[in-house]
Design an enzyme around this catalytic site. Structure first.
Site, mmCIF file in Angstrom:
data_model
loop_
_atom_site.group_PDB
_atom_site.id
_atom_site.type_symbol
_atom_site.label_atom_id
_atom_site.label_comp_id
_atom_site.label_asym_id
_atom_site.label_seq_id
_atom_site.Cartn_x
_atom_site.Cartn_y
_atom_site.Cartn_z
ATOM 1 N N LYS A 25 -18.029 -17.794 -44.146
ATOM 2 C CA LYS A 25 -16.937 -17.728 -45.119
ATOM 3 C C LYS A 25 -16.897 -16.351 -45.793
ATOM 4 C CE LYS A 25 -15.959 -21.451 -47.233
ATOM 5 N NZ LYS A 25 -16.513 -22.620 -47.835
ATOM 6 N N ARG A 95 -18.669 -21.586 -53.758
ATOM 7 C CA ARG A 95 -18.773 -22.339 -52.505
ATOM 8 C C ARG A 95 -19.925 -21.845 -51.663
ATOM 9 N NH1 ARG A 95 -13.109 -24.158 -50.850
ATOM 10 N NH2 ARG A 95 -11.778 -23.230 -52.409
ATOM 11 N N GLY A 104 -18.588 -30.010 -44.447
ATOM 12 C CA GLY A 104 -18.850 -31.075 -45.412
ATOM 13 C C GLY A 104 -20.305 -31.241 -45.796
ATOM 14 N N MET A 106 -22.400 -28.910 -47.297
ATOM 15 C CA MET A 106 -22.901 -28.270 -48.506
ATOM 16 C C MET A 106 -21.843 -28.267 -49.606
ATOM 17 S SD MET A 106 -25.373 -25.513 -46.836
ATOM 18 C CE MET A 106 -24.018 -24.800 -46.024
ATOM 19 N N ARG A 339 -12.022 -18.579 -39.988
ATOM 20 C CA ARG A 339 -13.223 -18.650 -39.142
ATOM 21 C C ARG A 339 -12.779 -19.049 -37.753
ATOM 22 N NH1 ARG A 339 -15.612 -24.115 -41.912
ATOM 23 N NH2 ARG A 339 -13.780 -25.355 -41.511
ATOM 24 N N HIS A 460 -38.773 -39.676 -16.212
ATOM 25 C CA HIS A 460 -38.106 -40.220 -15.024
ATOM 26 C C HIS A 460 -36.680 -40.654 -15.351
ATOM 27 C CE1 HIS A 460 -37.090 -43.526 -12.205
ATOM 28 N NE2 HIS A 460 -37.569 -42.667 -11.319
ATOM 29 N N SER A 776 -39.475 -22.264 -4.095
ATOM 30 C CA SER A 776 -38.583 -22.909 -5.057
ATOM 31 C C SER A 776 -39.444 -23.323 -6.247
ATOM 32 C CB SER A 776 -37.914 -24.124 -4.415
ATOM 33 O OG SER A 776 -37.106 -24.758 -5.373
ATOM 34 N N CYS A 846 -35.734 -25.379 -8.850
ATOM 35 C CA CYS A 846 -35.159 -26.717 -8.708
ATOM 36 C C CYS A 846 -35.623 -27.676 -9.792
ATOM 37 C CB CYS A 846 -35.425 -27.280 -7.316
ATOM 38 S SG CYS A 846 -37.168 -27.496 -6.977
ATOM 39 N N TYR A 866 -30.988 -18.144 -6.149
ATOM 40 C CA TYR A 866 -30.122 -19.259 -6.558
ATOM 41 C C TYR A 866 -30.843 -20.136 -7.578
ATOM 42 C CZ TYR A 866 -33.018 -22.256 -3.652
ATOM 43 O OH TYR A 866 -34.091 -22.939 -3.140
HETATM 44 C C1 PEP Z 1 -40.432 -30.035 -10.481
HETATM 45 O O1 PEP Z 1 -41.588 -30.364 -10.678
HETATM 46 O O2 PEP Z 1 -39.861 -29.148 -11.152
HETATM 47 C C2 PEP Z 1 -39.640 -30.690 -9.444
HETATM 48 C C3 PEP Z 1 -38.420 -30.284 -9.176
HETATM 49 O O3 PEP Z 1 -40.188 -31.750 -8.831
HETATM 50 P P1 PEP Z 1 -40.251 -33.226 -9.472
HETATM 51 O O4 PEP Z 1 -39.434 -33.219 -10.711
HETATM 52 O O5 PEP Z 1 -39.755 -34.139 -8.441
HETATM 53 O O6 PEP Z 1 -41.730 -33.363 -9.733
#
Ligand code: PEP
Ligand code: MG
Length: 899
Positions: A25, A95, A104, A106, A339, A460, A776, A846, A866
């Protein structure tokens, strides 16, 4: 250090860049003043002062008093009025305003400077005693509640009682005398409750208000808001002391809020509300219904024209959609705030794309403006905005970690197989578990959403649900689940199996009942901006997908291949023919229970066609794109039943005695399965599993090749830790694959590589790269093993590690955003060492981090080829990769090629 910044009469000590110091502000007021817009004069006390105040037992820095005094005097000179004057008093608003907007949360105090003397002066000067006494009672009410913490409701009930007695509805009908008597009642109440008279001295009032604004930074609702919105690293709030302008002096006055474009759709129309003869809080309180800006144009064409000009100036200046507050006092326009406007995700895309077309910004800027949440929230259903907030709060059961956004409504079911049965009957269910395991995926797949009492963002439940874009809340520590009674309870509320519940995965709240949801529409500007991102980015984006369905989804989301196909996920469910899932489940269980080579081989022979078929589906979906298939990984005991009844059932099916099955399950159990017999260690012990999986991959690839599909399999070993271990596995993989290819007489290229998930593997990356053609990074396990934090259990205490008001050890969850400082160091090392051995080593990630903006940017900086993310996060990764490219380019003006 300077703590106070003045603005007024076209000059400002601060500017729009100083948000961290002046708050949004304060920075906006300074900037608007500088560019010549009509802003009332005032000054801003910096956030650094708030920081000092909170760190020094609620004491102001010593020099603040004289700085404020000087600025008050400057303000008085600038506006030609004096604080406390009985003839023409200066009144101010006080303010809060931090660097990030916290709507809202503060406090605000208006009309400060009024007392028994100045109110008369105001009445005389405006010839409007009714207005003056109304302003006074508003001030007393705000001061009493905000500064002295008296209950607002008690004051409002006095106002209501007075209106009832007078038989009037609208505040504007209350006479000066009646306001005067209410002020006196309020003051009596103030004295009675606080034990001292209401402060008459404007200077005392001002210091009270400044302190209250600083205090509001630590108010519970503000602290909670920052936690929920992940707002960290701010010093505190600034305090804006601004000359009051009044929108409630008559029909020629009013107040409004407007946006330079429509914040819901992004359309380029002037959008906003106006309330005549009113002060700002009347709009917020919703007592009277405001009119649209079009009506303002009709009633006050000159003011509207001026406002339209301000709109244009501000958009051009900020090159973004602005949210403005204004007041008209006796036919004169004042801007009170500007803003960057909050907008829906759809509007974010439209505004960014339109502004490129209009030449206001460049494509790069448009890309930089979109945030990961804008993309996520486009896809997921949400709780309909029409559901009243109060109603929602009453239905709240508990809250946990918002693992996957979106919202879900269903009947609570506590066992995965029962969830499947209910779903078969056409019921919508939410699967509620203490935690989930691979045995639950069937139930998870059919559920609208998943709720677990334990676990963190890479548990999981979270990983699997995220892969499907399914709303998921984990780590609801207050939730007590009683499987035997089939019910859950929290805060005295009990939900029985079959009761409706609603999950809001955006903030992790669980509600009782069926809350109404809405599905957001996909705007065409989304496609425009992602296309620009693809053209700009210098790093590939793949998806983690285990089924043909997911692979198709991944392509739809723009993935350029699969970076991780977890083969063990295929053992539990046949996604194309769910009714056939039992066959493969039985085969894998038989394989695990087998205590001899022959029995194991028999089971594997049964599994092979299932796997082959699944791989073919994935290769076809990914025609022309690489597919990284990881050989079996998880702890074996997760695949076998643990209760006697189920063990008996399994024993019967596979022709063994229940005792043998029970003994085998017992043998398989490990005290630390995460560091146990998993990953490639399984294939060293049972090479026949490797045989089956590599065979199925290559056969599927050959079959697809015959059908004209372009396949690029990349076979990946998990959790390797030594070059000899990897050599055994790679040699065996090549032997099996080459034999099959030779026999088929078809040319098929494939590569073999490894995940890097253990510190030893990262440290010895140069040696592993002798065997591996690609790396990976499995950063879920790598984070777990480098930090020594269990990915499944750390959710119990990590929130405290991240909590700003608590330990504040990490700024974010390391399982969500890569710990660049620690884990990142090893990643960087491993890439450099790996490429020292094999310069063209292909490198990707990954772990779950592949779909997290900050982590993706890190991956680009360390030279990965990647990133791989779950299908629904692929667009986030595409955008983040483009943002990383833009950021790096602006640093060193170079673009790497994508491999
Ligand atoms: C990891 O451990 O980052 C992975 C991709 O394998 P997972 O999650 O299946 O153990
Ligand atoms: Mg792993």
């Amino acid at each position: 250090m300077k703590y106070v910044y003045f603005f007024g009469a076209g000059k400002a000590e601060g500017n729009g860049e100083m948000k961290e110091t002046l708050g949004g502000k304060g920075a906006g007021l300074a900037e608007m003043t500088r560019i010549g817009l009509p802003v009332p004069a005032g000054f801003t006390i910096s956030t650094e002062c708030c920081d000092y105040y909170l760190k020094h037992k609620h004491k102001h820095p010593p020099q603040l008093r004289s700085e404020v005094e000087k600025n008050v005097a400057k303000l008085e000179r600038s506006v030609g009025k004096k604080l406390g004057s009985g003839t023409d008093p200066l009144l101010v608003s006080v303010r809060s305003g931090s660097a990030r907007s916290m709507p809202g949360m503060m406090e605000t105090i208006l009309n400060l400077g009024l007392n028994d003397r100045t109110v008369e002066g105001l009445a005389r000067r405006t010839s409007n005693p009714r207005f003056a006494w109304d302003a006074y009672r508003r001030f007393v009410q705000m001061y009493a509640t905000v500064v002295s913490g008296l209950p607002k409701e008690e004051l409002e009930s006095r106002l209501r009682a007075m209106k009832e007695r007078l038989k009037i509805k609208d505040d504007t009908q209350v006479s000066a005398e009646d306001w005067q008597s209410l002020v006196s009642a309020y003051k009596d109440f103030f004295k009675e409750k606080s034990g001292r008279p209401f402060p008459e001295d404007p200077v005392e009032q001002l210091w009270g208000a400044i302190g209250a604004v600083f205090e509001s930074w630590m108010a519970e609702k503000a602290v909670t808001y920052r936690r929920v919105e992940h707002i960290t690293g701010l010093l505190g709030t600034a305090v804006n002391v601004v000359q009051m302008v009044f929108g409630n002096t008559g029909e020629n006055s009013g107040t409004g809020v407007c946006f330079t474009r429509d914040p819901s759709t992004g359309e380029k129309t002037f959008y906003g509300d106006y309330l005549s003869n009113a002060q700002g809080e009347d709009v917020v309180a919703g007592i009277r219904t405001p009119v649209h800006l079009g009506e303002l144009e009709r009633r006050m064409p000159k003011i509207y024209k001026q406002l339209e000009r301000v709109r244009q100036v501000l958009e051009k200046h900020y090159r973004d959609m602005q949210d403005m507050e204004f007041t008209v006092e006796d036919g004169k326009l004042y801007m009170l705030q500007t803003r960057t406007g909050k907008r829906t995700p759809a509007a974010a895309f439209r505004i960014a794309a339109d502004m490129v077309q209009e030449g206001l910004i460049k494509r790069e800027q448009a890309i930089q403006r979109i945030q990961a949440q804008d993309i996520e929230r486009l896809f997921y259903p949400v709780i309909a905005s029409t559901v009243p907030r109060q109603e929602l709060l009453q239905q709240k059961i508990c809250s946990g970690i918002n693992a996957v956004p979106g919202a879900a409504v269903g009947r609570a079911v506590f066992l995965a197989h029962e969830a499947e049965e209910w779903a078969k009957k056409g019921e919508r269910v939410v699967l509620v578990r203490r935690e989930t395991s691979p045995e639950d995926v069937g139930g998870m797949a059919v559920a609208q959403g998943v709720l677990t009492a334990t676990g963190g963002k890479t548990s999981h439940a979270a990983v699997v649900a995220r892969g499907w874009g399914k709303c998921c809340i984990v780590g609801c520590e207050k939730l007590f689940i009683d499987y035997a009674a089939k019910q859950m309870s929290s805060n005295g509320r009990v939900v029985r199996q079959g009761d409706w519940i609603t999950l809001d995965g955006n903030d992790g709240t669980v509600y009782a009942g069926q809350v109404q949801l809405a599905t957001p529409e996909m705007p065409k500007h989304y496609y425009t901006i992602l296309k620009w991102a693809d053209e700009i980015r210098g790093m590939g984006v793949r998806a983690n997908a285990d089924t043909a369905q997911d692979a198709h989804k991944a392509r739809e989301m723009g993935a350029e291949g699969i970076g991780l196909c977890r083969t063990e996920h295929m053992f539990f469910k046949d996604f194309e023919h769910p009714e056939r899932s039992a066959d493969r489940q039985l085969a894998i269980q038989e394989m695990i229970i087998a205590d001899g080579h022959e029995a194991r081989q028999r089971a594997l022979d049964r599994l092979r066609p299932f796997q082959r078929g699944d791989f073919m589906g994935i290769f076809r979906a990914m025609d022309g794109h690489p597919v990284t298939i990881r050989l079996i990984d998880p702890p074996l005991h997760e695949f076998v039943p643990h209760d006697a009844e189920k063990q008996k059932e399994l024993a019967q099916k596979i022709g063994l005695s229940p005792e043998v099955v029970a003994r085998r399950v017992e043998q398989l159990s490990e005290s630390n399965p995460m560091l146990g017999h998993r990953g490639c260690r399984l294939l060293i012990t049972y090479p026949e599993i490797l045989d089956m999986q590599v065979g199925a991959i290559i056969e599927a690839a050959l079959e697809c090749r015959k059908g004209g599909v372009k396949v690029f399999p990349e076979i990946m070993h998990a959790l390797t830790l030594d070059k000899k271990e990897l050599k055994i596995l790679v040699d065996e993989t090549r032997r099996i694959a080459d034999n099959l290819i030779k026999k088929a007489g078809i040319k098929l290229d494939y590569i073999v590589g490894t995940m890097i998930e253990l510190p030893r593997a990262a440290l010895l990356a140069d040696q592993l790269a002798e065997q591996a053609e690609f790396f990976s990074f499995g950063t879920n396990d790598l984070t777990q093993t480098v930090m020594g934090l269990s990915r499944d259990d750390a959710g119990r205490f990590l929130p405290q590690y991240m909590d700003e008001e608590n330990a504040a050890i990490f700024s974010s969850d390391p399982f969500q955003t890569l710990d660049v400082t620690g884990v990142g160091l090893l990643v960087d090392w491993a890439i450099k060492r790996g490429r020292a051995t094999r310069p063209n080593l292909k490198v990707g990630i990954c772990g779950e981090h592949g779909g997290d903006t900050e982590s993706v940017k890190f991956c680009y900086r360390v030279g990965m080829n990647y990133v791989s993310a779950s299908p629904f996060r692929v667009p986030i990764a595409r955008l983040a990769a483009a943002q990383a490219t833009i950021e790096e380019k602006s640093k060193k003006n170079g673009k790497r090629t994508r491999r």
